[in-house]
Structures are given as structure tokens and as C-alpha cells.
Design an enzyme around this catalytic site. Structure first.
Site, PDB file in Angstrom:
ATOM      1  N   ASN A 204       0.848  -1.203   0.000  1.00  0.00           N
ATOM      2  CA  ASN A 204       0.000   0.000   0.000  1.00  0.00           C
ATOM      3  C   ASN A 204       0.880   1.248   0.000  1.00  0.00           C
ATOM      4  O   ASN A 204       2.112   1.147   0.009  1.00  0.00           O
ATOM      5  CB  ASN A 204      -0.955  -0.021   1.199  1.00  0.00           C
ATOM      6  CG  ASN A 204      -0.195  -0.093   2.508  1.00  0.00           C
ATOM      7  OD1 ASN A 204       0.578   0.784   2.853  1.00  0.00           O
ATOM      8  ND2 ASN A 204      -0.377  -1.201   3.236  1.00  0.00           N
ATOM      9  N   ASP A 274      -4.076  -6.297   4.885  1.00  0.00           N
ATOM     10  CA  ASP A 274      -5.142  -7.109   5.492  1.00  0.00           C
ATOM     11  C   ASP A 274      -5.185  -8.517   4.913  1.00  0.00           C
ATOM     12  O   ASP A 274      -5.663  -9.442   5.557  1.00  0.00           O
ATOM     13  CB  ASP A 274      -6.495  -6.431   5.272  1.00  0.00           C
ATOM     14  CG  ASP A 274      -6.600  -5.156   6.088  1.00  0.00           C
ATOM     15  OD1 ASP A 274      -5.939  -5.080   7.137  1.00  0.00           O
ATOM     16  OD2 ASP A 274      -7.307  -4.226   5.661  1.00  0.00           O
ATOM     17  N   LYS A 333     -13.319   0.784  15.641  1.00  0.00           N
ATOM     18  CA  LYS A 333     -12.070  -0.003  15.695  1.00  0.00           C
ATOM     19  C   LYS A 333     -11.523  -0.061  17.118  1.00  0.00           C
ATOM     20  O   LYS A 333     -10.996  -1.083  17.551  1.00  0.00           O
ATOM     21  CB  LYS A 333     -11.008   0.605  14.775  1.00  0.00           C
ATOM     22  CG  LYS A 333     -11.035  -0.029  13.398  1.00  0.00           C
ATOM     23  CD  LYS A 333     -10.094   0.603  12.411  1.00  0.00           C
ATOM     24  CE  LYS A 333     -10.611   0.288  11.020  1.00  0.00           C
ATOM     25  NZ  LYS A 333     -10.015   1.070   9.968  1.00  0.00           N
TER      26      LYS A 333
HETATM   27  N1  CTP Z   1      -3.653  -3.498  11.944  1.00  0.00           N
HETATM   28  C1  CTP Z   1      -2.905  -4.546  12.415  1.00  0.00           C
HETATM   29  N2  CTP Z   1      -2.863  -5.710  11.730  1.00  0.00           N
HETATM   30  C2  CTP Z   1      -3.571  -5.878  10.602  1.00  0.00           C
HETATM   31  C3  CTP Z   1      -4.330  -4.801  10.112  1.00  0.00           C
HETATM   32  C4  CTP Z   1      -4.347  -3.623  10.806  1.00  0.00           C
HETATM   33  O1  CTP Z   1      -2.272  -4.399  13.467  1.00  0.00           O
HETATM   34  N3  CTP Z   1      -3.510  -7.015   9.966  1.00  0.00           N
HETATM   35  C5  CTP Z   1      -3.688  -2.273  12.730  1.00  0.00           C
HETATM   36  C6  CTP Z   1      -3.027  -1.069  12.083  1.00  0.00           C
HETATM   37  O2  CTP Z   1      -1.661  -0.987  12.446  1.00  0.00           O
HETATM   38  C7  CTP Z   1      -3.830   0.067  12.684  1.00  0.00           C
HETATM   39  C8  CTP Z   1      -5.201  -0.528  12.913  1.00  0.00           C
HETATM   40  O3  CTP Z   1      -5.025  -1.939  12.901  1.00  0.00           O
HETATM   41  O4  CTP Z   1      -3.335   0.448  13.947  1.00  0.00           O
HETATM   42  C9  CTP Z   1      -6.247  -0.173  11.895  1.00  0.00           C
HETATM   43  O5  CTP Z   1      -5.794  -0.428  10.608  1.00  0.00           O
HETATM   44  P1  CTP Z   1      -6.786  -0.159   9.375  1.00  0.00           P
HETATM   45  O6  CTP Z   1      -6.114  -0.598   8.118  1.00  0.00           O
HETATM   46  O7  CTP Z   1      -7.313   1.235   9.457  1.00  0.00           O
HETATM   47  O8  CTP Z   1      -8.005  -1.069   9.747  1.00  0.00           O
HETATM   48  P2  CTP Z   1      -8.325  -2.581   9.510  1.00  0.00           P
HETATM   49  O9  CTP Z   1      -8.360  -3.267  10.817  1.00  0.00           O
HETATM   50  O10 CTP Z   1      -7.401  -3.146   8.505  1.00  0.00           O
HETATM   51  O11 CTP Z   1      -9.823  -2.492   8.983  1.00  0.00           O
HETATM   52  P3  CTP Z   1     -10.400  -1.942   7.564  1.00  0.00           P
HETATM   53  O12 CTP Z   1      -9.289  -2.124   6.564  1.00  0.00           O
HETATM   54  O13 CTP Z   1     -11.568  -2.816   7.351  1.00  0.00           O
HETATM   55  O14 CTP Z   1     -10.765  -0.517   7.793  1.00  0.00           O
END
Ligand code: CTP
Length: 389
Positions: A204, A274, A333
Site C-alpha cells: 500500500n 489485510d 475499531k
Molecule cells: N492493523 C494490524 N494488523 C492488521 C491490520 C491492521 O495491526 N492485519 C492495525 C493497524 O496498524 C492500525 C489498525 O489496525 O493500527 C487499523 O488499521 P486499518 O487498516 O485502518 O483497519 P483494519 O483493521 O485493517 O480495517 P479496515 O481495513 O476494514 O478498515
């Protein structure tokens, strides 16, 4: 902040001109003292023009009725000698006061005195220099170690003048209050890369700037800092205690797991992928199919794991990169991942930029807006976290 820059006659003196310029750019007040030998290498006019400051070279010069060494040593908050030759170090170690620089060193009685030894590696490694450097440390001088590499004389070894950015960061560290003293902070930063084959990956746009700014600021505020970083183009932050480079979400998860128990504050700033390919091809995929389907599976959610496994005295901070309903999604979250604080921002604005605007969302739904450079936001964020400890 008032900085007194002492310059002796190392060949790296030309780098000290840039240091004078950088000190001015920080908005700090500057005065320079040069030894007589230093003036044989570079004219005081250069320092005076670049630093837009007074330059002193002569103990007996009459300046506004001042006795220079007593006045400038009173004026300065930080005295930094860069470059410091073996000769100047030896004199300071033994209390000699035979020129304006060494006399001022003797008169300077504040805590923040910094020395940057820079010389040929054989001179640096000479027992007497080692002894003198150890001696000045016992006298309260903070020594920025020289780096190893190619030296002006053609030798290779330790003795090189360090990056000026590193010296400036050191000055910032020593001049900052230390509300995080005794605390261990773990920061994740940057994107992760999920391999498709040996040459391709899913990732990303995260630059890592926010996470690096947090690690740097946590260090300035006195914490012991562990930075776990995915791939970025950034210079690793200076003086951070440990930096672990990882590529994939799984690797980041494993390193966080190894370290999170011993930390007081966990700041999960990384933009972790993710999903990752279920299998990464051993050899480069060939363009033999019209359509290619890569099956992905969810990666471990690191924030979710530490949020649900934290001890009572640990603070867990997560980030929420959103493109809509920033505060609502951020709060959701926080609850779902059991974080203490969520830093929510608009991913489209924040990614790659040097500035950020974030919403700090707490468990009781209290929300604070922080705005500015990523460093300013990081510092304010850490100060707010301190109040939760
Ligand atoms: N995060 C994590 N591990 C993952 C995905 C996310 O630790 N596999 C953590 C990121 O470091 C951040 C938080 O979760 O502190 C939110 O990340 P974000 O990408 O905004 O959210 P997601 O949980 O991935 O949800 P979505 O993509 O559905 O918004």
C-alpha cells in the site's frame, strides 16, 4: 535556544559550516568560536555569513566591553564542539585554557556540553586519545561517536564526522523534557509487503513517516524505543534503541509478539496488509494465462491481538486509516480491537504527506483534533498518552 558552536581544525570543518546553517534553520540562536588553526582552514566570515552570527577567535578581543569566554559560556544553553580534534580534546581533558575555545570549555558549567571527535582513525584509536575521550566523558561531556568509513587522508576506519542531521537530533534529544523516562515504547511503522512471487508483492501507499516521527519523538521524550518497520524509503530515525526490519504482516506480527510484553506503550502505526496470497510462488510467475487469480487469506491482526492480550498497565494505541466517517469508524475499531486510544485520520490526506490531521479518540468517546507536521502531531500524541500512564 542558544547554541555555542566551537570549531577546531579538523579537515571536516567544512561540514561544520553546514551545521551552523542547520542550527539557524532550526530557529536557534548561534554564536561560533573558532580556534586559530581552524581559521587557517576556513575564514570566520564563512561561519558568520552562513550562521548569520557572531564569530569569536581571540581571547583578548574587546567585544562590547565583554570578557568573551565568560559571557558566551553564560549565554549558551548548549555548547557543541564540532569538529573536535585530538588536540582540543586532550586540552579539555586536562584543563588547559590556552585559546578561546578551551578557555570557554573550562568556563562552561552547564549540563549540555557535546563533543564530536573527528580525526584520522589511527589518531582516534591511539590509546591517549581513547583515554582523553573517556576522561572528558567523566567530566560531563556527551560524546557523539565518529563514524567509520573513508577518511580524508585515504585511510578507512573510525573517525569520520557524523551526519549533521544526527548532531541536530542529538541536540534536540538533550534539550527536551523527558516525560517518558523509564518507559518502553514499541512502534510499528510503514507498509507491509505480501509476496506473490520472488519479484512481485501486494502493498500500500504508506510512507512510514508518521510511525518514524512517533519513534523519534518518543526517544526525544525519554523513552526506550523499539521500532518495527516495514519497507520505506526513509532514513532510520537516529538514536532509536532498536529497529527491526520486516516485510510481511506475518513477520511483523511475530516480532511484535516477541517484544510487546516488555513494553509500556504500544503504538500500532503500520499500514499492515489485510490480506496476503495464500501461497507465494517459488519462481517468477510467467505471463501464460489470460486471467490470473491469486487467492488471498486474512493476515493476523496485530493490533487486535495486543489489544486483547495487554496487561492492565499497558497502553495500546491503534491507527485507523479511513476514507469516510473517520471518527465513527475509528471509534468502532477502538472497541473491536480493545485499544485505549485510536488515532483516526483520512488516509487520502495523510499517506505520503509530511503533515497530518488526526482525531485522537479515547474510550469514553472524548475526541481531540491534532494538526501539524507529522513530528508535531507525534509529539502531542505522545504527551496525551503520557497523561494516561
Ligand atoms: N492493523 C494490524 N494488523 C492488521 C491490520 C491492521 O495491526 N492485519 C492495525 C493497524 O496498524 C492500525 C489498525 O489496525 O493500527 C487499523 O488499521 P486499518 O487498516 O485502518 O483497519 P483494519 O483493521 O485493517 O480495517 P479496515 O481495513 O476494514 O478498515
Amino acid at each position: 535556544m542558544n547554541i555555542l558552536l566551537g570549531v577546531s581544525s579538523g579537515i571536516a570543518i567544512y561540514k561544520a559550516v553546514d551545521l551552523a546553517s542547520k542550527i539557524r534553520k532550526e530557529g536557534w540562536n548561534l554564536k561560533v568560536i573558532m580556534t586559530e588553526n581552524a581559521t587557517k582552514l576556513i575564514s570566520p566570515v564563512v561561519f558568520s555569513s552562513v550562521g548569520n552570527c557572531e564569530v569569536y577567535t581571540d581571547t583578548y578581543e574587546i567585544e562590547k566591553g565583554w570578557i568573551i569566554h565568560t559571557e558566551v559560556s553564560k549565554w549558551a544553553d548548549i555548547f557543541v564542539i564540532a569538529p573536535a580534534t585530538a588536540n582540543t580534546i586532550a586540552k579539555i581533558a586536562h584543563g588547559f585554557a590556552d585559546n578561546l575555545l578551551t578557555t570557554t570549555a573550562l568556563a562552561f558549567n552547564k549540563e549540555n556540553k557535546v563533543i564530536v571527535p573527528t580525526m584520522n582513525t589511527r589518531m582516534y584509536e591511539n590509546e591517549i586519545t581513547t583515554e582523553n575521550i573517556e576522561k572528558i566523558k567523566t567530566l560531563g561531556w556527551k560524546v557523539i561517536e565518529p563514524e567509520a568509513g573513508h577518511l580524508a587522508c585515504g585511510d578507512v576506519g573510525k573517525g569520520r564526522y557524523p551526519e549533521n542531521e544526527k548532531i541536530i537530533e542529538f541536540l534536540k534529544i538533550i534539550s527536551e523534557d523527558k516525560p517518558l523516562s523509564g518507559k518502553k515504547v514499541l512502534v510499528t511503522a510503514g507498509p507491509t509487503r505480501e509476496a506473490i512471487d520472488p519479484v512481485r508483492y501486494i502493498s500500500n501507499h504508506s510512507s512510514g513517516k508518521m510511525g518514524y516521527a512517533i519513534a523519534k519523538m518518543a526517544k526525544r521524550l525519554g523513552a526506550e524505543v523499539c521500532l518495527i518497520t516495514g519497507p520505506t524509503c526513509l532514513q532510520y530515525p537516529y538514536y532509536v534503541d532498536s529497529i527491526v526490519y520486516v516485510e510481511s504482516a506475518k513477520e511483523m506480527f511475530d516480532v511484535v509478539l516477541e517484544n510487546y510484553n516488555k513494553c509500556d506503550i504500544l503504538i500500532m502505526c503500520a499500514a499492515v496488509a489485510d490480506y496476503a496470497p495464500i501461497e507465494s510462488a517459488k519462481e517468477k510467475l510467467k505471463k501464460t494465462h489470460e486471467r490470473l487469480i491469486i487467492e488471498l487469506s486474512k493476515t493476523p491482526d496485530i493490533l487486535d491481538y495486543v489489544g486483547h492480550n495487554k496487561k492492565d498497565n499497558q497502553i495500546v494505541v491503534g491507527f485507523a486509516a479511513e476514507t469516510q466517517n473517520v471518527i465513527e469508524n475509528g471509534y468502532e475499531k477502538l472497541i473491536r480491537k480493545n485499544a485505549d486510544v485510536i488515532v483516526a485520520n483520512d488516509a487520502k490526506i495523510a499517506m505520503g504527506s509530511d503533515n497530518n490531521q488526526v482525531y485522537l479518540i479515547f474510550k469514553d468517546k472524548a475526541t481531540v483534533v491534532l494538526e501539524g507536521s507529522k513530528e508535531e502531531v507525534a509529539k502531542e500524541l505522545l504527551k496525551r498518552i503520557c497523561s494516561l500512564l
